[in-house]
Design a protein around this motif. Structure first.
Motif, short mmCIF file in Angstrom:
data_model
loop_
_atom_site.label_atom_id
_atom_site.label_comp_id
_atom_site.label_asym_id
_atom_site.label_seq_id
_atom_site.Cartn_x
_atom_site.Cartn_y
_atom_site.Cartn_z
N HIS A 1 -3.81 7.83 1.28
CA HIS A 1 -4.76 6.76 1.53
C HIS A 1 -5.42 6.32 0.23
O HIS A 1 -5.66 7.13 -0.66
CB HIS A 1 -5.83 7.20 2.53
CG HIS A 1 -5.30 7.51 3.89
ND1 HIS A 1 -4.84 8.77 4.23
CD2 HIS A 1 -5.14 6.73 4.99
CE1 HIS A 1 -4.42 8.76 5.49
NE2 HIS A 1 -4.58 7.53 5.97
N LEU A 2 -5.72 5.02 0.15
CA LEU A 2 -6.42 4.47 -1.01
C LEU A 2 -7.91 4.51 -0.75
O LEU A 2 -8.37 4.35 0.38
CB LEU A 2 -5.99 3.03 -1.25
CG LEU A 2 -4.52 2.81 -1.61
CD1 LEU A 2 -4.24 1.31 -1.68
CD2 LEU A 2 -4.17 3.47 -2.92
N VAL B 1 0.83 -1.21 0.00
CA VAL B 1 0.00 0.00 0.00
C VAL B 1 0.86 1.26 0.00
O VAL B 1 0.58 2.20 -0.77
CB VAL B 1 -1.00 -0.01 1.18
CG1 VAL B 1 -1.70 1.34 1.31
CG2 VAL B 1 -2.03 -1.12 0.98
N THR C 1 0.49 3.98 -3.06
CA THR C 1 0.04 5.34 -2.79
C THR C 1 1.07 6.38 -3.20
O THR C 1 0.71 7.51 -3.56
CB THR C 1 -0.28 5.54 -1.30
OG1 THR C 1 0.86 5.20 -0.51
CG2 THR C 1 -1.45 4.69 -0.88
N THR D 1 -10.25 0.62 -4.48
CA THR D 1 -8.88 0.26 -4.84
C THR D 1 -8.27 -0.64 -3.76
O THR D 1 -7.59 -1.63 -4.07
CB THR D 1 -8.02 1.52 -5.03
OG1 THR D 1 -8.62 2.35 -6.02
CG2 THR D 1 -6.61 1.17 -5.46
N LYS D 2 -8.47 -0.30 -2.51
CA LYS D 2 -7.92 -1.10 -1.42
C LYS D 2 -8.51 -2.51 -1.42
O LYS D 2 -7.79 -3.50 -1.24
CB LYS D 2 -8.20 -0.42 -0.08
CG LYS D 2 -7.43 -1.03 1.09
CD LYS D 2 -7.56 -0.17 2.33
CE LYS D 2 -6.71 -0.74 3.46
NZ LYS D 2 -6.79 0.10 4.68
N TYR E 1 -6.49 -6.18 -1.91
CA TYR E 1 -6.55 -7.21 -0.87
C TYR E 1 -7.30 -8.46 -1.30
O TYR E 1 -7.02 -9.55 -0.78
CB TYR E 1 -7.21 -6.64 0.39
CG TYR E 1 -6.27 -5.93 1.31
CD1 TYR E 1 -5.69 -6.57 2.39
CD2 TYR E 1 -5.93 -4.59 1.10
CE1 TYR E 1 -4.81 -5.92 3.24
CE2 TYR E 1 -5.06 -3.92 1.93
CZ TYR E 1 -4.50 -4.59 3.01
OH TYR E 1 -3.63 -3.94 3.84
#
Length: 259
Positions: A238-239, A109, A113, A243-244, A248
């Protein structure tokens, strides 16, 4: 100007997968490959991993691919972010030797970012890792980021001779109201029109989903690459949730397109 793909590897399963993905893609698009190899002086690498982190074995079948191999420093995030400043694409595995079997590694991450170029996080099932499904899935949001996403998808699909799926996700909100359905349909129609102008031979499959981000991330498992836009216009640290969730939970490699 020659294209450059930068990739980080530590000889782990996903490090090898990232290296293989980047090398194959470099061959397809005619790019140079810049490999950043984890250094045992700074990273705890198991003793049974080859001293070259398996780079030689992976690249042996690609003798004509121009490759430059560099040792990473004590800060792997800084190394990859720095490499992204001069690269057209940055590739990394979803986790390394000591990051468990779920989720993503602690460097992923922060790299995504902070990267200056498009980033691919390699993960997923064996079929998608080797491009066997012949599908590319684009996540569109009805925003300005869609332009870059669709341009990237059109180019990749043409190069890889892949089929294209365009997905628009809206959060579930009880009964489906007609305006919501029309809104999603409009977004998808505009995406299809945009693709038609970029690559007339591509006829995309259009799909609307009403679900939460983690569900959307696994809704299309039969794909080689999930392409999503970078929406961090105000917060670069921060995503966004979609997208996050893709990073994952996706069943395929994820390409985050930098605006």
């Amino acid at each position: 100007m020659t294209k450059r793909i930068a990739v980080g590897t530590d000889g782990s399963y996903w490090g090898d997968a990232a290296l293989g993905w980047a090398a194959r893609h470099a061959c397809v698009v005619g790019a140079e490959l810049e490999v950043h190899q984890a250094d045992r002086r700074y990273v705890d690498i198991p003793a049974d991993i080859p001293t070259d982190a398996g780079i030689g074995a992976t690249l042996r079948s690609m003798p004509m691919l121009p490759v430059r191999i560099l040792r990473s420093g004590p800060d792997p995030v800084g190394t990859l972010v720095g490499a992204s400043a001069d690269a057209d694409l940055l590739v990394l595995g979803c986790r390394g030797h000591h990051h468990g079997t779920l989720g993503v590694g602690r460097s992923v991450v922060p790299v995504v970012t902070r990267a200056h170029c498009d980033t691919v996080v390699v993960r997923g099932m064996p079929a998608s890792l080797h491009g066997r499904t012949r599908w590319i899935t684009a996540m569109v949001r009805g925003s300005a980021e869609d332009i870059d996403v669709l341009a990237k998808v059109a180019k990749l699909a043409t190069s890889l001779q892949s089929k294209v799926r365009v997905v628009h996700v809206t959060p579930p909100a009880g009964p489906r109201w007609l305006p919501e359905q029309l809104g999603s349909a409009t977004v998808l129609e505009r995406a299809a029109a945009r693709l038609a102008s970029l690559a007339p031979k591509i006829t995309p499959e259009l799909r609307s989903l009403a679900c939460q981000p983690p569900e959307a991330a696994v809704a299309c498992p039969d794909t080689d690459l999930l392409v999503i836009g970078d929406t961090r216009l105000t917060d670069r640290n921060h995503l966004d949730p979609m997208t996050k969730a893709a990073l994952y939970h996706s069943r395929s490699a994820v390409l985050v397109v930098r605006n």
